[in-house]
Design a protein around this motif. Structure first.
Motif, PDB file in Angstrom:
ATOM      1  N   ALA A   1       0.395 101.916  65.876  1.00 57.44           N
ATOM      2  CA  ALA A   1       0.126 103.255  65.317  1.00 57.44           C
ATOM      3  C   ALA A   1       0.841 103.330  63.968  1.00 57.44           C
ATOM      4  CB  ALA A   1      -0.092 104.211  66.203  1.00 57.44           C
ATOM      5  N   VAL A   2       0.199 103.006  62.675  1.00 57.44           N
ATOM      6  CA  VAL A   2       1.361 103.077  61.386  1.00 57.44           C
ATOM      7  C   VAL A   2       0.438 103.916  60.502  1.00 57.44           C
ATOM      8  CG1 VAL A   2       2.460 100.806  61.812  1.00 57.44           C
ATOM      9  CG2 VAL A   2       0.569 101.059  60.554  1.00 57.44           C
ATOM     10  N   ASN A   3      -0.391 104.834  61.076  1.00 59.35           N
ATOM     11  CA  ASN A   3      -0.968 105.722  60.052  1.00 59.35           C
ATOM     12  C   ASN A   3      -1.826 104.785  58.986  1.00 59.35           C
ATOM     13  OD1 ASN A   3      -0.769 108.122  61.797  1.00 59.35           O
ATOM     14  ND2 ASN A   3       1.304 108.124  60.971  1.00 59.35           N
ATOM     15  N   ALA A   4      -2.208 103.869  59.115  1.00 63.12           N
ATOM     16  CA  ALA A   4      -2.719 102.858  58.172  1.00 63.12           C
ATOM     17  C   ALA A   4      -3.961 103.528  57.207  1.00 63.12           C
ATOM     18  CB  ALA A   4      -2.940 101.556  58.519  1.00 63.12           C
ATOM     19  N   ASP A   5      -4.117 103.440  56.108  1.00 60.59           N
ATOM     20  CA  ASP A   5      -5.332 104.030  55.338  1.00 60.59           C
ATOM     21  C   ASP A   5      -6.216 102.686  55.143  1.00 60.59           C
ATOM     22  OD1 ASP A   5      -4.523 106.949  54.351  1.00 60.59           O
ATOM     23  OD2 ASP A   5      -2.805 105.352  53.450  1.00 60.59           O
TER      24      ASP A   5
ATOM     25  N   THR B   1      -5.234  97.552  67.712  1.00 58.67           N
ATOM     26  CA  THR B   1      -4.759  97.908  66.347  1.00 58.67           C
ATOM     27  C   THR B   1      -5.574  99.003  65.797  1.00 58.67           C
ATOM     28  OG1 THR B   1      -3.370  95.921  66.500  1.00 58.67           O
ATOM     29  CG2 THR B   1      -3.730  97.154  64.317  1.00 58.67           C
TER      30      THR B   1
ATOM     31  N   ASN C   1      -5.152 103.135  64.615  1.00 50.88           N
ATOM     32  CA  ASN C   1      -5.238 103.645  63.135  1.00 50.88           C
ATOM     33  C   ASN C   1      -6.749 104.018  63.130  1.00 50.88           C
ATOM     34  OD1 ASN C   1      -2.464 102.843  62.003  1.00 50.88           O
ATOM     35  ND2 ASN C   1      -3.325 101.180  63.565  1.00 50.88           N
TER      36      ASN C   1
ATOM     37  N   ASP D   1      -8.322 106.227  61.164  1.00 50.29           N
ATOM     38  CA  ASP D   1      -8.611 106.715  59.968  1.00 50.29           C
ATOM     39  C   ASP D   1      -8.741 105.608  58.957  1.00 50.29           C
ATOM     40  OD1 ASP D   1      -9.100 109.364  60.874  1.00 50.29           O
ATOM     41  OD2 ASP D   1      -7.177 109.693  60.365  1.00 50.29           O
ATOM     42  N   ALA D   2      -8.493 104.239  59.524  1.00 49.69           N
ATOM     43  CA  ALA D   2      -8.252 103.164  58.608  1.00 49.69           C
ATOM     44  C   ALA D   2      -9.464 102.502  58.178  1.00 49.69           C
ATOM     45  CB  ALA D   2      -7.213 102.124  59.029  1.00 49.69           C
TER      46      ALA D   2
ATOM     47  N   LYS E   1      -1.347 104.186  49.261  1.00 45.15           N
ATOM     48  CA  LYS E   1      -1.994 104.116  50.454  1.00 45.15           C
ATOM     49  C   LYS E   1      -1.225 103.283  51.348  1.00 45.15           C
ATOM     50  CE  LYS E   1      -5.618 107.069  49.501  1.00 45.15           C
ATOM     51  NZ  LYS E   1      -5.547 108.332  50.285  1.00 45.15           N
ATOM     52  N   GLN E   2      -1.189 103.313  52.539  1.00 45.69           N
ATOM     53  CA  GLN E   2      -0.710 102.448  53.493  1.00 45.69           C
ATOM     54  C   GLN E   2      -1.399 101.084  53.903  1.00 45.69           C
ATOM     55  OE1 GLN E   2       2.614 101.571  54.689  1.00 45.69           O
ATOM     56  NE2 GLN E   2       2.861 102.932  56.118  1.00 45.69           N
TER      57      GLN E   2
ATOM     58  N   GLU F   1       2.629 102.512  70.417  1.00 46.71           N
ATOM     59  CA  GLU F   1       3.276 103.262  69.216  1.00 46.71           C
ATOM     60  C   GLU F   1       3.462 102.424  68.107  1.00 46.71           C
ATOM     61  OE1 GLU F   1       4.244 103.110  72.611  1.00 46.71           O
ATOM     62  OE2 GLU F   1       3.469 105.173  73.067  1.00 46.71           O
TER      63      GLU F   1
END
Length: 271
Positions: A98-102, A124, A128, A130-131, A50-51, A95
């Motif tokens: 947004a790093v698609n962090a979990d 932040t 993200n 869904d984090a 996971k990120q 942009e």
């Protein structure tokens, strides 16, 4: 790879994992020195695919946390973790946020209430969506900021584990405090007393007070000064540097008084 958590941290970790699954956010409020960062490290190790976006007050603190992890048998790097300071957030675009962090980890999350960081942290989190959010702090209340409860503001009151300083000491998780007092800069006070004694009348009264004042002066001159007190509790290494208990950094000895008196409780409580 996993690290062996102390019992109090293992219970906090399991509680946080359950709360993250249920509510998507969890805060851990434990005193300084109890190993909160290892809880977040365990999450990063268990969720290696996971990120994870990790925020903290400084790169130095995060680097020392990683060093502690490595000393305990863990890795010295976590490839799935992106570390950023809170200050860095102010410089990033939408942009870049947004790093698609979990997972998002907010270390010392009480700092997120600072005026310059509050909005950046919220941006932040929004970038993200869904984090899951994990917070670590020794105190969730900003006492000098209208008593704002950051656990309530950021985590909607979802506190997975809360441990007070007193409880940590009673349970042996942290050592009992050792308070040290010393006298310094007393010369000005002695001179002030001397000015009061000189004009005293009759002479017999002046002589009695002068006797007591001289005895006090001799006693103070024989007492340990700041240098001796610091050396007793912060021994010098071979390079002539004093080990500072606040953060574990080394400083020149002539810098130690300002450092210690800037954070007296932390210096003596967690030695």
């Amino acid at each position: 790879m996993a690290v062996k958590l102390f019992e109090h941290n293992q219970k906090a970790y399991l509680s946080a994992i359950a709360m993250l699954e249920q509510a998507g956010k969890a805060a851990i409020v434990h005193p300084t020195g109890t190993g909160k960062s290892f809880i977040a490290f365990q999450l990063a190790l268990d969720q290696a695919e996971k990120q994870i976006l990790w925020f903290g007050p400084s790169e130095y603190i995060y680097a020392t946390q990683l060093e502690s992890l490595a000393r305990c048998g863990g890795p010295d790097k976590l490839p799935n973790v992106i570390f950023r300071t809170y200050a860095k957030l102010l410089l990033l675009s939408e942009e870049e946020l947004a790093v698609n962090a979990d997972y998002i980890i907010l270390d010392e999350f009480h700092r997120c209430g600072a005026e310059q960081w509050d909005n950046a942290v919220q941006r932040t989190i929004a970038a993200n969506p869904d984090a899951k959010l994990l917070g670590l702090s020794a105190t969730n209340v900003r006492y000098l900021d209208n008593m704002r409860d950051m656990a309530e503001e950021l985590f909607e009151g979802h506190i997975a584990s809360e441990l007070s300083l007193g409880e940590a000491i009673v349970r042996g998780i942290l050592p009992a405090p050792k308070y040290v007092t010393t006298v310094f800069k007393y010369q000005n006070e002695l001179e002030r007393y001397q000015k009061q004694v000189r004009p005293m009348r009759p002479a017999a009264l002046r002589d009695v007070n002068q006797k007591y004042l001289d005895a006090l002066r001799r006693a103070l001159e024989q007492a340990d000064g700041l240098e001796q007190v610091f050396e007793s509790f912060f021994p010098l290494n071979q390079q002539g540097l004093g080990q500072n208990a606040i953060g574990g950094k080394c400083h020149k000895t002539d810098q130690i008084p300002a450092i210690l008196f800037g954070g007296l409780r932390a210096a003596f409580l967690f030695k």
